[in-house]
Design an enzyme around this catalytic site. Structure first.
Site, PDB file in Angstrom:
ATOM      1  N   GLU A 102       0.825  -1.198   0.000  1.00 53.81           N
ATOM      2  CA  GLU A 102       0.000   0.000   0.000  1.00 53.81           C
ATOM      3  C   GLU A 102       0.863   1.254   0.000  1.00 53.81           C
ATOM      4  OE1 GLU A 102      -3.749   1.646   2.697  1.00 53.81           O
ATOM      5  OE2 GLU A 102      -3.490  -0.470   2.256  1.00 53.81           O
ATOM      6  N   CYS A 115       3.512   8.676   0.743  1.00 54.18           N
ATOM      7  CA  CYS A 115       3.808   7.840   1.901  1.00 54.18           C
ATOM      8  C   CYS A 115       4.099   6.435   1.383  1.00 54.18           C
ATOM      9  CB  CYS A 115       2.634   7.832   2.874  1.00 54.18           C
ATOM     10  SG  CYS A 115       2.875   6.796   4.331  1.00 54.18           S
ATOM     11  N   CYS A 122       4.108  -5.880   8.357  1.00 45.96           N
ATOM     12  CA  CYS A 122       5.044  -5.330   9.335  1.00 45.96           C
ATOM     13  C   CYS A 122       5.151  -6.284  10.522  1.00 45.96           C
ATOM     14  CB  CYS A 122       4.582  -3.954   9.814  1.00 45.96           C
ATOM     15  SG  CYS A 122       5.722  -3.168  10.991  1.00 45.96           S
ATOM     16  N   CYS A 126       2.692  -3.072  16.498  1.00 47.08           N
ATOM     17  CA  CYS A 126       2.249  -1.965  17.347  1.00 47.08           C
ATOM     18  C   CYS A 126       0.745  -2.093  17.578  1.00 47.08           C
ATOM     19  CB  CYS A 126       2.581  -0.625  16.696  1.00 47.08           C
ATOM     20  SG  CYS A 126       4.361  -0.345  16.501  1.00 47.08           S
ATOM     21  N   CYS A 129      -1.895   0.016  15.434  1.00 49.77           N
ATOM     22  CA  CYS A 129      -1.635   0.147  13.988  1.00 49.77           C
ATOM     23  C   CYS A 129      -2.240  -1.012  13.215  1.00 49.77           C
ATOM     24  CB  CYS A 129      -0.127   0.205  13.746  1.00 49.77           C
ATOM     25  SG  CYS A 129       0.334   0.324  12.005  1.00 49.77           S
ATOM     26  N   CYS A 341      -2.392   7.781   8.789  1.00 48.51           N
ATOM     27  CA  CYS A 341      -1.336   7.187   9.591  1.00 48.51           C
ATOM     28  C   CYS A 341      -1.890   6.082  10.484  1.00 48.51           C
ATOM     29  CB  CYS A 341      -0.666   8.261  10.434  1.00 48.51           C
ATOM     30  SG  CYS A 341       0.664   7.663  11.469  1.00 48.51           S
TER      31      CYS A 341
END
Length: 349
Positions: A102, A115, A122, A126, A129, A341
């Site tokens: 993405e 971005c 990932c 977190c 996220c 974000c």
């Protein structure tokens, strides 16, 4: 997924042309039996015209183009695109091996920011996220990072002015391709290094390693908590990298590069946004050459965190300012398209 395992998860190296420098492209065309000047032609068509196939390069001999019709340049295809109410565009890009990554194009009156992702998925997990809630697949290669910028530039028909490594993945767990992509975006695509931002939650040893490259980038560390206990609650990998150690490495980064560190701090209502948290953060960063970016939380479906109200955000900012900490509030773009974000997940959800 351990940090060590994640570092080994990468696509096998393949010979593509995107990401190569002018000397490297010149050497390649000569290996194909072509004169050296065709290297500059190839370079211009790759980085300035955004060629997706060698057959598009009309200045090349027709027979040679036909011979190289299937030679990979290293470009992705747009699998899905959505446009938010604020004109931010989210792209799901299909890579050569079928993996989906993405990227986001964020336009304003004066600039176009991209971005970019540095990994497919990932491994950092977190808690707030969306990307960390999914599966980590592999690292991205240099050309797959550069391609994201060229794709957005082509779709907007506008030159990209800024790039932030804040998409899917942890850039410092894919350090060599990330540094190579920074250099290519600077030297080949023509974006100034000070318009490139690399963001990390912190990987032991990697901040100091990045400093040795002496890049003139904006370097951002996702702190999100003013103490080790809370940070470890929000960022499980933080247990491998104590807060005092990460700050010592950041000070070394400032010493080596002469560049300040930006600390990012996502504000979660009732979790890390109280006045005592602001005071603790101010004390933690006192005397540091830094800037703090406060980011009001962007909601995802998997967890029940809430965004603080405006009063709480402004109070947090005021306390930092009173203690001489340079601070700003960054409201994310692309919320209506799940492109803000912390919301990237490589799906259409």
């Amino acid at each position: 997924m351990t940090l060590q395992t994640a570092n080994k998860s990468t696509q096998p190296a393949s010979e593509v042309l995107l990401g190569k420098s002018l000397p490297e492209l010149t050497e390649w065309v000569q290996q194909q039996g072509q004169p050296a000047y065709r290297g500059k032609q190839l370079y211009q068509w790759l980085y300035q015209k955004g060629a997706r196939s060698l057959t598009e390069i009309s200045v090349f001999p027709k027979r040679w183009r036909e011979e190289l019709a299937d030679y990979p340049l290293g470009r992705s295809t747009i699998n899905y695109r959505s446009i938010a109410a604020d004109e931010t565009r989210k792209y799901l890009l299909r890579l050569a091996d079928g993996a989906i990554v993405e990227t986001v194009g964020i336009p304003t009156a004066k600039r176009l920011t991209v971005c970019v992702s540095s990994q497919v998925g990932c491994p950092m997990a977190c808690d707030f996220c969306a990307t960390g809630k999914g599966e980590f697949v592999r690292n991205l290669q240099t050309h797959e990072i550069v391609d994201q910028v060229l794709t957005v530039q082509e779709d907007f028909q506008q030159r990209v002015s800024n790039v932030v490594f804040m998409g899917m993945g942890e850039p410092l767990m894919n350090l060599s391709p990330t540094v190579a992509a920074v250099k290519s975006l600077n030297q080949d695509v023509g974006i100034g290094q000070r318009s490139l931002t690399v963001s990390t939650v912190g990987i032991p040893g990697k901040i100091v390693e990045l400093a040795q490259h002496k890049l003139q980038i904006v370097f951002a560390v996702s702190l999100h908590a003013p103490n080790q206990q809370l940070r470890q609650q929000l960022i499980p990998s933080a247990k491998h990298y104590p807060l005092d150690t990460i700050l010592a490495d950041c000070r070394e980064y400032v010493r080596v590069t002469g560049r300040r560190v930006t600390f990012e701090y996502i504000l979660l209502s009732g979790v890390n946004d109280l006045p005592e948290h602001a005071l603790e953060l101010a004390n933690l960063l006192r005397g540091f050459q830094t800037h703090v970016n406060l980011i009001p939380y962007n909601p995802i479906s998997e967890v029940d965190y809430q965004r603080p109200d405006r009063y709480r955000i402004e109070e947090f900012e005021r306390i930092l300012q009173e203690h001489k900490i340079a601070v700003s509030v960054r409201y994310s773009r692309g919320l209506s398209a799940d492109a803000a974000c912390g919301q990237l997940r490589a799906s259409r959800i």
